[in-house]
Design a protein around this motif. Structure first.
Motif, mmCIF file in Angstrom:
data_model
loop_
_atom_site.group_PDB
_atom_site.id
_atom_site.type_symbol
_atom_site.label_atom_id
_atom_site.label_comp_id
_atom_site.label_asym_id
_atom_site.label_seq_id
_atom_site.Cartn_x
_atom_site.Cartn_y
_atom_site.Cartn_z
ATOM 1 N N THR A 1 2.496 -1.356 6.904
ATOM 2 C CA THR A 1 1.274 -0.694 6.429
ATOM 3 C C THR A 1 0.319 -1.638 5.717
ATOM 4 O O THR A 1 -0.897 -1.425 5.725
ATOM 5 N N SER A 2 0.860 -2.703 5.116
ATOM 6 C CA SER A 2 0.002 -3.647 4.388
ATOM 7 C C SER A 2 -0.318 -4.905 5.181
ATOM 8 O O SER A 2 -1.179 -5.682 4.795
ATOM 9 N N LYS B 1 1.496 -7.437 5.413
ATOM 10 C CA LYS B 1 1.916 -8.587 4.625
ATOM 11 C C LYS B 1 3.427 -8.562 4.433
ATOM 12 O O LYS B 1 4.023 -7.502 4.278
ATOM 13 N N GLU C 1 -7.814 -10.045 8.638
ATOM 14 C CA GLU C 1 -6.895 -10.091 7.500
ATOM 15 C C GLU C 1 -6.770 -11.484 6.902
ATOM 16 O O GLU C 1 -6.228 -11.643 5.808
#
Length: 364
Positions: A343-344, A346, A259
């Motif tokens: 879920t992201s 971030k 990521e």
């Protein structure tokens, strides 16, 4: 590139970093042959842009290198050099192929083009030629990336961690930086602390992999009451728990690297350090319980792994430190953003001011 990195680094480490060579080393000794091979391979400068002397490798590519450094218990600051050269590249400074490290904590002051203050717990500080640090900004002056010559420093508080890896303090008095540049505005001032935590999570994952393989093999070979101890349900249960935590740490650390790009992925790397540090504690207990008395002898290679697990789990922030910071960041992000953050991977509020703590857990 990732497959090439993995095959090459395993060949280098497999040939040079053997249990016999590690057991024969003196505490804190510099691995001359190993570092020469690392420099020749170009791994230490790989994350820097090609225009600045690197290979423009991504963190996803470099994950296998850092994990292998943990699996083979590499006694050299290769992970540190990767992060330092990545930061230099992000700041537009040339990559450094020689012995290189960084300091996540310091008391440096940058004034009139000179640096004064102390770098704290620099990995391999007594041996490296140069060290990278971030000097916090003051007033209108932004935070600065500085490259310092270790020859200009006074060595203080020379220490070894539990794995006999040097962790030294360096003091500078009006030293002229070899290079400096403003910290990119999209990077936080504690970028080296964040990056160090991400590195250690991958190294722990590699060391866990080695511990699992070593312990599974021993349990199969060691017999008691006429059969291998691996056939006993209690041993199988503990091996299963060890495998679960190893897989958890590997997935979490790889996600943090995958990521991360021009910026490090804050939430994944914090979670990775928490998972890896927890796994390190459980794994060390498990592997020594299964090995029994032989596992604590100097001649056996097990302690080469477990001593690093014990050391790395607390470096660049302990499990508690990062768990607390996750809590503060998530709360600052707001309840309605909690599930989107999961879920992201971030946090929308990453740039919001949040009460920080030092790696020791003290409020700043």
């Amino acid at each position: 590139m990732r497959q090439l990195f993995e095959s090459t680094v395993q060949r280098i480490f497999g040939d040079i970093v053997t249990p016999a060579s590690l057991l024969a080393r003196k505490a804190g000794e510099w691995p001359t042959q190993l570092w020469a091979a690392i420099e020749e391979s170009g791994f230490s400068v790989a994350p820097a842009p090609e225009s600045l002397g690197g290979s423009d490798a991504s963190w996803n590519d470099l994950y296998v290198v850092v994990r292998a450094a943990g699996r083979y218990t590499v006694p050299a600051p290769l992970p540190e050099a990767l992060l330092a050269n990545w930061l230099l590249g992000r700041s537009g400074l040339d990559a450094i192929s020689g012995p290189l490290s960084f300091a996540a904590a310091n008391t440096l002051v940058f004034a009139d083009g000179k640096v004064t203050g102390q770098l704290q717990e620099v990995p391999w500080g007594r041996h490296v030629a140069q060290v990278v640090a971030v000097v916090a900004g003051t007033g209108d002056l932004p935070s600065q990336i500085v490259v310092l010559n270790v020859k200009d420093a006074t060595l203080a508080n020379l220490r070894l961690n539990m794995a006999d890896e040097p962790r030294d303090d360096l003091r500078f008095n009006a030293a002229q930086p070899l290079a400096f540049a403003a910290l990119p505005s999209d990077l936080p001032a504690d970028i080296l602390l964040l990056g160090g935590a991400m590195l250690r999570s991958a190294q722990i994952a590699g060391a866990l992999q080695a511990a699992l393989e070593m312990t599974s093999r021993y349990a199969t070979e060691r017999s008691q009451f006429g059969r291998p101890i691996a056939n006993f349900q209690a041993i199988q249960h503990r091996l299963a728990i060890l495998a679960e935590h190893t897989a958890n740490a590997m997935v979490a650390s790889e996600a943090a690297f995958a990521e991360s790009g021009d910026q490090l992925a804050l939430l994944p790397l914090m979670a990775a350090k928490v998972c890896a540090s927890e796994a390190a504690s459980i794994a060390a207990d498990t592997v020594h319980a299964i090995h029994g008395a032989i596992g604590i002898t100097h001649e056996h290679a097990l302690h080469l792994v477990t001593q690093r697990l014990w050391s790395w789990r607390s470096e660049f922030g302990s499990q508690t430190f990062w768990a607390q910071r996750i809590g503060r960041e998530v709360c600052a992000n707001g309840a309605h953003r909690f599930w989107p953050a999961i879920t992201s991977a971030k946090l929308e509020a990453e740039n919001n001011p949040v009460q920080k703590t030092t790696p020791s857990g003290e409020l700043s």
